[in-house]
Scaffold this motif. Sequence first.
Motif, mmCIF file in Angstrom:
data_model
loop_
_atom_site.group_PDB
_atom_site.id
_atom_site.type_symbol
_atom_site.label_atom_id
_atom_site.label_comp_id
_atom_site.label_asym_id
_atom_site.label_seq_id
_atom_site.Cartn_x
_atom_site.Cartn_y
_atom_site.Cartn_z
ATOM 1 N N ASP A 112 80.901 103.400 -43.046
ATOM 2 C CA ASP A 112 80.431 104.743 -42.502
ATOM 3 C C ASP A 112 80.829 105.849 -43.654
ATOM 4 O O ASP A 112 81.832 106.021 -44.032
ATOM 5 C CB ASP A 112 81.076 105.366 -41.388
ATOM 6 N N LEU A 113 79.738 106.482 -44.330
ATOM 7 C CA LEU A 113 79.954 107.250 -45.406
ATOM 8 C C LEU A 113 79.541 108.717 -44.906
ATOM 9 O O LEU A 113 78.222 109.032 -44.844
ATOM 10 C CB LEU A 113 79.281 106.962 -46.577
ATOM 11 N N ASP A 114 80.632 109.536 -44.688
ATOM 12 C CA ASP A 114 79.994 110.921 -44.386
ATOM 13 C C ASP A 114 79.262 111.130 -43.073
ATOM 14 O O ASP A 114 78.315 111.794 -42.763
ATOM 15 C CB ASP A 114 79.497 111.715 -45.323
ATOM 16 N N GLY A 115 79.394 110.057 -42.055
ATOM 17 C CA GLY A 115 78.626 110.019 -40.870
ATOM 18 C C GLY A 115 77.352 109.116 -40.893
ATOM 19 O O GLY A 115 76.708 109.154 -39.806
ATOM 20 N N VAL A 116 77.220 108.445 -42.152
ATOM 21 C CA VAL A 116 76.035 107.734 -42.308
ATOM 22 C C VAL A 116 76.288 106.233 -42.352
ATOM 23 O O VAL A 116 77.070 106.032 -43.301
ATOM 24 C CB VAL A 116 75.093 108.279 -43.339
ATOM 25 N N THR A 117 75.897 105.463 -41.643
ATOM 26 C CA THR A 117 76.377 104.094 -41.652
ATOM 27 C C THR A 117 75.658 103.229 -42.795
ATOM 28 O O THR A 117 74.130 103.148 -42.345
ATOM 29 C CB THR A 117 76.143 103.441 -40.213
ATOM 30 N N VAL A 118 75.996 102.550 -43.478
ATOM 31 C CA VAL A 118 75.305 101.797 -44.530
ATOM 32 C C VAL A 118 75.742 100.473 -44.354
ATOM 33 O O VAL A 118 76.968 99.804 -44.123
ATOM 34 C CB VAL A 118 75.820 102.190 -46.078
ATOM 35 N N SER A 119 74.644 99.483 -44.420
ATOM 36 C CA SER A 119 75.253 98.211 -44.297
ATOM 37 C C SER A 119 74.582 96.996 -45.344
ATOM 38 O O SER A 119 73.550 97.663 -45.777
ATOM 39 C CB SER A 119 74.476 97.455 -42.824
ATOM 40 N N GLY A 120 75.012 95.986 -45.602
ATOM 41 C CA GLY A 120 74.438 95.127 -46.336
ATOM 42 C C GLY A 120 74.769 93.827 -46.141
ATOM 43 O O GLY A 120 76.013 93.435 -45.508
ATOM 44 N N GLN A 121 74.044 92.838 -46.133
ATOM 45 C CA GLN A 121 74.099 91.400 -45.766
ATOM 46 C C GLN A 121 74.464 90.340 -47.044
ATOM 47 O O GLN A 121 73.466 90.622 -47.878
ATOM 48 C CB GLN A 121 72.989 90.742 -44.993
ATOM 49 N N ILE A 122 75.447 90.025 -47.163
ATOM 50 C CA ILE A 122 75.746 89.339 -48.597
ATOM 51 C C ILE A 122 75.535 87.954 -48.216
ATOM 52 O O ILE A 122 76.074 87.190 -47.532
ATOM 53 C CB ILE A 122 77.323 89.661 -49.006
ATOM 54 N N ASP A 123 74.496 87.316 -49.242
ATOM 55 C CA ASP A 123 74.274 85.887 -49.256
ATOM 56 C C ASP A 123 75.583 85.052 -49.175
ATOM 57 O O ASP A 123 75.802 84.123 -48.421
ATOM 58 C CB ASP A 123 73.415 85.461 -50.370
ATOM 59 N N LEU A 124 76.477 85.226 -50.120
ATOM 60 C CA LEU A 124 77.620 84.127 -50.338
ATOM 61 C C LEU A 124 78.925 84.838 -50.992
ATOM 62 O O LEU A 124 78.684 85.550 -52.054
ATOM 63 C CB LEU A 124 77.027 82.903 -51.237
ATOM 64 N N GLN A 125 80.120 84.759 -50.307
ATOM 65 C CA GLN A 125 81.094 85.202 -50.763
ATOM 66 C C GLN A 125 82.302 83.965 -51.216
ATOM 67 O O GLN A 125 82.521 83.012 -50.294
ATOM 68 C CB GLN A 125 81.728 86.032 -49.863
ATOM 69 N N GLN A 126 82.496 83.936 -52.400
ATOM 70 C CA GLN A 126 83.263 82.829 -52.797
ATOM 71 C C GLN A 126 84.929 83.474 -52.938
ATOM 72 O O GLN A 126 85.289 84.190 -53.398
ATOM 73 C CB GLN A 126 82.970 82.222 -54.217
ATOM 74 N N GLU A 127 85.771 82.797 -51.860
ATOM 75 C CA GLU A 127 87.261 83.118 -52.050
ATOM 76 C C GLU A 127 87.934 82.343 -53.084
ATOM 77 O O GLU A 127 87.708 81.275 -53.212
ATOM 78 C CB GLU A 127 87.877 82.937 -50.557
ATOM 79 N N THR A 128 88.512 83.352 -54.217
ATOM 80 C CA THR A 128 89.412 82.687 -55.229
ATOM 81 C C THR A 128 90.534 83.289 -55.274
ATOM 82 O O THR A 128 90.965 83.887 -54.325
ATOM 83 C CB THR A 128 88.588 83.011 -56.636
ATOM 84 N N PRO A 129 91.412 82.765 -55.866
ATOM 85 C CA PRO A 129 92.982 83.102 -55.820
ATOM 86 C C PRO A 129 93.215 84.437 -56.126
ATOM 87 O O PRO A 129 94.056 85.123 -55.663
ATOM 88 C CB PRO A 129 93.688 82.237 -56.635
ATOM 89 N N THR A 130 92.331 85.125 -57.152
ATOM 90 C CA THR A 130 92.476 86.286 -57.448
ATOM 91 C C THR A 130 91.463 87.431 -56.604
ATOM 92 O O THR A 130 91.827 88.706 -56.742
ATOM 93 C CB THR A 130 92.171 86.569 -59.081
ATOM 94 N N GLY A 131 90.521 87.072 -55.968
ATOM 95 C CA GLY A 131 89.628 87.756 -55.007
ATOM 96 C C GLY A 131 88.450 87.095 -54.856
ATOM 97 O O GLY A 131 88.292 86.009 -54.791
ATOM 98 N N ILE A 132 87.410 87.906 -54.551
ATOM 99 C CA ILE A 132 86.314 87.492 -53.892
ATOM 100 C C ILE A 132 85.082 87.708 -54.963
ATOM 101 O O ILE A 132 85.164 88.609 -55.664
ATOM 102 C CB ILE A 132 85.686 88.129 -52.678
ATOM 103 N N VAL A 133 84.279 86.446 -55.319
ATOM 104 C CA VAL A 133 83.245 86.605 -56.051
ATOM 105 C C VAL A 133 81.917 86.726 -55.124
ATOM 106 O O VAL A 133 81.544 85.939 -54.301
ATOM 107 C CB VAL A 133 83.137 85.175 -56.820
ATOM 108 N N LEU A 134 81.055 87.586 -55.436
ATOM 109 C CA LEU A 134 79.821 87.630 -54.720
ATOM 110 C C LEU A 134 78.697 87.125 -55.288
ATOM 111 O O LEU A 134 78.323 87.299 -56.409
ATOM 112 C CB LEU A 134 79.570 89.523 -54.319
ATOM 113 N N ILE A 135 77.887 86.407 -54.516
ATOM 114 C CA ILE A 135 76.604 85.727 -54.864
ATOM 115 C C ILE A 135 75.389 85.740 -54.142
ATOM 116 O O ILE A 135 75.542 85.870 -52.878
ATOM 117 C CB ILE A 135 77.087 84.235 -55.151
ATOM 118 N N ASP A 136 74.422 86.144 -54.869
ATOM 119 C CA ASP A 136 73.216 86.624 -54.354
ATOM 120 C C ASP A 136 72.049 85.735 -54.674
ATOM 121 O O ASP A 136 71.972 85.533 -56.083
ATOM 122 C CB ASP A 136 72.522 88.207 -54.426
#
Length: 286
Positions: free
Chosen positions: A88-112
């Motif tokens: 929710d950004l200033d009362g407006v809800t934004v959404s996104g569907q992420i194809d793939l999230q890869q969990e790594t020791p340092t963080g997430i890698v997003l793949i589309d």
Amino acid sequence: MIITNNHNVPEPLVTLASREYYSKGASAYSVTEIMSPPKIKRLREKHNDVIEQDVSDMLWQMLGSALHVVMERGLTPGYIPEQRLFYDLDGVTVSGQIDLQQETPTGIVLIDYKFTSAWAVMQEKAEWEQQLNVYKWLVEKSKRRTVVGLKICALVRDFSRHDHREDYPDSPIQMIDIPMWDSARTEAYVRERLDMHRMAKMNMEMSQELQDCSPEERWMSETVYAVKREGRKTAIRVFKSIDEANELAIKEKGYVETRLGEPKRCTGNYCGVARWCDQYQAEVTT
């Protein structure tokens, strides 16, 4: 939208094309919507009941939907497929569907995943960079996780092993690294796009003119100059500079053919609303 079947493909394909698989959930805008030109979004909403699209033009769209279904069968430890996130950004809800999230020791890698052309892989695609960075922003805001990489998995639909041009993809599946923005830059981009869509909605409700699409949003091609010779079907060479083209034409005893740039999104009606667009109709009627 009205789905037509001008090429008499089997009815199950028409049924598949007619189904609505996409949902942005309980959000005002999806990531793809805020990236889209406000004029196109509003015209599509206004004329949705009469817009026609032939099933034969929806092949890659249907294959994209099929890929998402197949991905559900490929569950792999360390990867999160098909997750829709909300913020929710200033009362407006934004959404996104992420194809793939890869969990790594340092963080997430997003793949589309992208069904795309070899030409697109060889270019810099600003919209890919924008989309992946807004997904990054959503992950950081809604999941409070660090994103350490952005990647496009390009599925090259017209790949040829016989094409040896420079920068041509070396396989039909290409992993492309996408530059990452900081959160402040991305949030400023999201706010700017939301403001543009709010203004377009207000103008539509008040029957005022909508903001024109930019050359980039219209996929405007460059004007080029082709050096040709009588009796030869193809150009000897194509230039961006008229001076260079004239110089070669004199040397080759040929002539220069001007190939005017065009807004390919409009001329090909890839937006679906070219017939109702005052910006484009003003150009084709002059």
